[in-house]
Design a protein around this motif. Sequence first.
Motif, PDB file in Angstrom:
ATOM      1  N   MET A   1       1.028  -1.074   0.028  1.00  0.00           N
ATOM      2  CA  MET A   1      -0.025  -0.018   0.043  1.00  0.00           C
ATOM      3  C   MET A   1       0.964   1.247  -0.010  1.00  0.00           C
ATOM      4  N   ALA A   2       1.854   0.986   0.610  1.00  0.00           N
ATOM      5  CA  ALA A   2       2.939   2.425   0.694  1.00  0.00           C
ATOM      6  C   ALA A   2       3.512   2.525  -0.743  1.00  0.00           C
TER       7      ALA A   2
ATOM      8  N   GLY B   1       9.571   7.218  -0.270  1.00  0.00           N
ATOM      9  CA  GLY B   1       8.342   6.902   0.132  1.00  0.00           C
ATOM     10  C   GLY B   1       8.499   5.749   0.888  1.00  0.00           C
ATOM     11  N   MET B   2       9.362   4.648   0.604  1.00  0.00           N
ATOM     12  CA  MET B   2       9.392   3.309   1.234  1.00  0.00           C
ATOM     13  C   MET B   2      10.306   4.029   2.832  1.00  0.00           C
ATOM     14  N   ALA B   3      11.280   4.555   2.626  1.00  0.00           N
ATOM     15  CA  ALA B   3      11.911   5.092   3.861  1.00  0.00           C
ATOM     16  C   ALA B   3      11.161   5.596   5.052  1.00  0.00           C
ATOM     17  N   ILE B   4      10.067   6.636   4.464  1.00  0.00           N
ATOM     18  CA  ILE B   4       9.035   7.202   5.392  1.00  0.00           C
ATOM     19  C   ILE B   4       8.033   6.374   5.975  1.00  0.00           C
ATOM     20  N   HIS B   5       7.597   5.433   5.089  1.00  0.00           N
ATOM     21  CA  HIS B   5       6.384   4.485   5.446  1.00  0.00           C
ATOM     22  C   HIS B   5       7.160   3.619   6.665  1.00  0.00           C
TER      23      HIS B   5
ATOM     24  N   ASN C   1       7.459   2.030  12.517  1.00  0.00           N
ATOM     25  CA  ASN C   1       8.030   2.006  13.522  1.00  0.00           C
ATOM     26  C   ASN C   1       7.389   2.926  14.658  1.00  0.00           C
ATOM     27  N   SER C   2       7.415   4.244  14.374  1.00  0.00           N
ATOM     28  CA  SER C   2       6.736   5.271  15.210  1.00  0.00           C
ATOM     29  C   SER C   2       5.126   4.772  15.592  1.00  0.00           C
ATOM     30  N   ALA C   3       4.417   4.396  14.924  1.00  0.00           N
ATOM     31  CA  ALA C   3       3.164   3.551  15.152  1.00  0.00           C
ATOM     32  C   ALA C   3       2.959   2.464  15.803  1.00  0.00           C
ATOM     33  N   LYS C   4       4.157   1.825  16.223  1.00  0.00           N
ATOM     34  CA  LYS C   4       4.236   0.709  16.915  1.00  0.00           C
ATOM     35  C   LYS C   4       4.795   1.218  18.292  1.00  0.00           C
TER      36      LYS C   4
END
Length: 336
Positions: A178-179, A232-236, A241-244
């Motif tokens: 999806m990213a 885009g892959m890096a930001i995802h 990680n931040s969302a976890k």
Amino acid sequence: MPVPDLFDEHSRFLLAAIVESSFDAIVSKDLNSVIRSWNAAAERMFGYPAEEAIGKSVTMLIPENLQSEEVDIINRIKSGERVESFETVRLRRDGSTINVSLTISPIRNAQGTIIGASKIARDITQAKEAERRIRLLLREVNHRVKNQFAVILSIIRETSDRAAGPEEFQAQLRDRIMALSRSHDLLVNSDWSGASLLELIHHHVGVFGHEQLVTISGPLVTLNSNAVQHLGMAIHELGTNSAKYGVLAQGLGAISIDWKIGEDEDGNRILDLVWREELLETVAARLESPSRRGFGSVVVERVVPLALSGKATLERQPKRVIWSLRARLDALTQPD
């Protein structure tokens, strides 16, 4: 005393008006390939006024390597054939070439004897240019699809190797695909001309919520398609990680994503991009445990900097995550 055939005279007048007003070049020639009539569209298409063209051989319009076409056309006309539309190239007065579609029919006199041929030429230059652009586009799409497949296969392989089980594998794979899709949407919307760095970051960070905790700042930078997909892959991965484990999971702290443009020691223009995540309370803010390098770490530390001909560092502390990328600006912005 003979009575004039007014109907025939009207028909001839009408036919002449149609020929003269046609947007297609209409030319008649005798069986020796000598031009006998030449309408206004022929003058516009080939550049010769009627007084210069009439009486000359039609071969003056045919490139040297295509002269045999006229011999074949005259032979077929003499046998009474109508030459169906075919595409070819003709010459203008200035020596330039023009792509045309030709239809050629025999001309008969009152006794039914073939005395020449009429030629209708339609300029298909724009159509040929459109075909060329379509072919280029299809080759470009084929190239990009193959690249996307390679990226997806790599994601599948790396995610499978590091997932704890089938459910985690499915969830991580779905999120990563999806990213890629979000980056792809940005590129499609711009006809693959690229996307701004600001728009890319907003597009990927916004899916995690807590936008009030994220500040994004930096000068306008329009990324090429390769940079869009890899950044885009890096930001995802950083957002995931931040969302976890981090700010986007706790709802406490702040994330700043900043970039600036400078120069390196060789005078090359450089982009410095920094993701800085600060928690207000001690939690396990980490991409992974140092003993377990996951796909996210591989992406931000190795895959992305390598793809962008740059360098990256990742600093992980209990209350802080800092990812820095330095890359030459031309590698990020020049068309790929």
